[in-house]
Scaffold this motif. Structure first.
Motif, PDB file in Angstrom:
ATOM      1  N   UNK A   1       4.948  -9.893  -3.229  1.00 30.89           N
ATOM      2  CA  UNK A   1       4.801  -9.694  -4.669  1.00 30.89           C
ATOM      3  C   UNK A   1       6.165  -9.688  -5.359  1.00 30.89           C
ATOM      4  N   UNK A   2       7.210  -9.462  -4.607  1.00 26.26           N
ATOM      5  CA  UNK A   2       8.551  -9.456  -5.170  1.00 26.26           C
ATOM      6  C   UNK A   2       8.901 -10.815  -5.774  1.00 26.26           C
ATOM      7  N   UNK A   3       8.373 -11.893  -5.208  1.00 28.92           N
ATOM      8  CA  UNK A   3       8.704 -13.227  -5.696  1.00 28.92           C
ATOM      9  C   UNK A   3       7.755 -13.707  -6.789  1.00 28.92           C
ATOM     10  N   UNK A   4       6.733 -12.923  -7.115  1.00 31.89           N
ATOM     11  CA  UNK A   4       5.783 -13.319  -8.156  1.00 31.89           C
ATOM     12  C   UNK A   4       6.457 -13.236  -9.527  1.00 31.89           C
ATOM     13  N   UNK A   5       5.996 -14.028 -10.504  1.00 34.82           N
ATOM     14  CA  UNK A   5       6.574 -13.953 -11.844  1.00 34.82           C
ATOM     15  C   UNK A   5       6.394 -12.549 -12.442  1.00 34.82           C
ATOM     16  N   UNK A   6       7.335 -12.164 -13.269  1.00 32.33           N
ATOM     17  CA  UNK A   6       7.287 -10.832 -13.884  1.00 32.33           C
ATOM     18  C   UNK A   6       6.258 -10.803 -15.018  1.00 32.33           C
ATOM     19  N   UNK A   7       6.093  -9.653 -15.640  1.00 29.94           N
ATOM     20  CA  UNK A   7       5.022  -9.420 -16.601  1.00 29.94           C
ATOM     21  C   UNK A   7       5.079 -10.380 -17.796  1.00 29.94           C
ATOM     22  N   UNK A   8       6.255 -10.554 -18.398  1.00 29.32           N
ATOM     23  CA  UNK A   8       6.369 -11.416 -19.570  1.00 29.32           C
ATOM     24  C   UNK A   8       6.062 -12.875 -19.222  1.00 29.32           C
ATOM     25  N   UNK A   9       6.524 -13.329 -18.061  1.00 26.36           N
ATOM     26  CA  UNK A   9       6.266 -14.705 -17.653  1.00 26.36           C
ATOM     27  C   UNK A   9       4.775 -14.918 -17.404  1.00 26.36           C
ATOM     28  N   UNK A  10       4.098 -13.919 -16.847  1.00 27.51           N
ATOM     29  CA  UNK A  10       2.657 -14.025 -16.627  1.00 27.51           C
ATOM     30  C   UNK A  10       1.913 -14.092 -17.958  1.00 27.51           C
ATOM     31  N   UNK A  11       2.345 -13.298 -18.963  1.00 27.50           N
ATOM     32  CA  UNK A  11       1.720 -13.325 -20.290  1.00 27.50           C
ATOM     33  C   UNK A  11       1.906 -14.688 -20.950  1.00 27.50           C
ATOM     34  N   UNK A  12       3.120 -15.271 -20.826  1.00 25.43           N
ATOM     35  CA  UNK A  12       3.374 -16.594 -21.395  1.00 25.43           C
ATOM     36  C   UNK A  12       2.511 -17.642 -20.724  1.00 25.43           C
ATOM     37  N   UNK A  13       2.325 -17.542 -19.427  1.00 25.15           N
ATOM     38  CA  UNK A  13       1.490 -18.513 -18.703  1.00 25.15           C
ATOM     39  C   UNK A  13       0.036 -18.396 -19.142  1.00 25.15           C
ATOM     40  N   UNK A  14      -0.447 -17.171 -19.349  1.00 26.63           N
ATOM     41  CA  UNK A  14      -1.822 -16.975 -19.824  1.00 26.63           C
ATOM     42  C   UNK A  14      -1.993 -17.551 -21.225  1.00 26.63           C
ATOM     43  N   UNK A  15      -1.000 -17.317 -22.099  1.00 32.83           N
ATOM     44  CA  UNK A  15      -1.064 -17.834 -23.460  1.00 32.83           C
ATOM     45  C   UNK A  15      -1.056 -19.362 -23.454  1.00 32.83           C
ATOM     46  N   UNK A  16      -0.247 -19.955 -22.608  1.00 32.66           N
ATOM     47  CA  UNK A  16      -0.186 -21.417 -22.518  1.00 32.66           C
ATOM     48  C   UNK A  16      -1.509 -21.977 -21.998  1.00 32.66           C
ATOM     49  N   UNK A  17      -2.117 -21.301 -21.018  1.00 28.86           N
ATOM     50  CA  UNK A  17      -3.404 -21.755 -20.489  1.00 28.86           C
ATOM     51  C   UNK A  17      -4.496 -21.641 -21.553  1.00 28.86           C
ATOM     52  N   UNK A  18      -4.481 -20.553 -22.339  1.00 27.02           N
ATOM     53  CA  UNK A  18      -5.472 -20.374 -23.395  1.00 27.02           C
ATOM     54  C   UNK A  18      -5.303 -21.451 -24.470  1.00 27.02           C
ATOM     55  N   UNK A  19      -4.066 -21.773 -24.827  1.00 24.00           N
ATOM     56  CA  UNK A  19      -3.808 -22.815 -25.819  1.00 24.00           C
ATOM     57  C   UNK A  19      -4.277 -24.178 -25.307  1.00 24.00           C
ATOM     58  N   UNK A  20      -4.085 -24.444 -24.036  1.00 25.14           N
ATOM     59  CA  UNK A  20      -4.531 -25.717 -23.465  1.00 25.14           C
ATOM     60  C   UNK A  20      -6.056 -25.804 -23.472  1.00 25.14           C
TER      61      UNK A  20
END
Length: 123
Positions: free
Chosen positions: A93-112
């Motif tokens: 889990x240490x290598x997983x994206x941090x909280x802000x990056x995960x939120x941006x990815x969710x927002x980008x997926x929702x926009x798509x």
């Protein structure tokens, strides 16, 4: 006497070659061993037939006697079907994206998804 099925290193510098041997757990890596049961050459391609040699009958014998394979040898034996393939750890889990990056990815997926829905509705 605890037995291990493990690799011993041979070959020249930067050109490794490994023998798969049965050895006591307390003996040194390249030291005394009981029996050679295979070979591994990491310098050839993965699909090359000379990459891995296993004496399956002798390995089955030593496994029945109680020899324990090391992690790397257990992978080889699992691929050969001699033992159950070991379960590997998940990505840390240490290598997983941090909280802000995960939120941006969710927002980008929702926009798509919205854009795809709008394009489908337009047709």
């Amino acid at each position: 006497m605890s037995l291990k099925i493990r690799l011993t290193r041979g070959g020249a510098k930067k050109r490794p070659y490994y023998r798969i041997v049965i050895a006591e757990a307390t003996s040194p890596r390249d030291g005394r061993f009981i029996e050679k049961v295979g070979a591994y050459n990491p310098m050839v391609a993965q699909d090359h037939p000379d990459r891995l040699h296993l004496d399956q009958e002798r390995i089955k014998h030593w496994l029945s006697v109680g020899a324990q394979p090391t992690d790397r040898v257990a992978r080889f034996l699992g691929k050969a079907g001699l033992i159950e393939a070991p379960v590997y750890r998940d990505t840390p889990t240490k290598s997983a994206p941090k909280k802000k990056a995960q939120e941006r990815a969710k927002a980008a997926a929702a926009a798509a998804e919205k854009a795809a829905a709008a394009a489908a509705a337009a047709e």
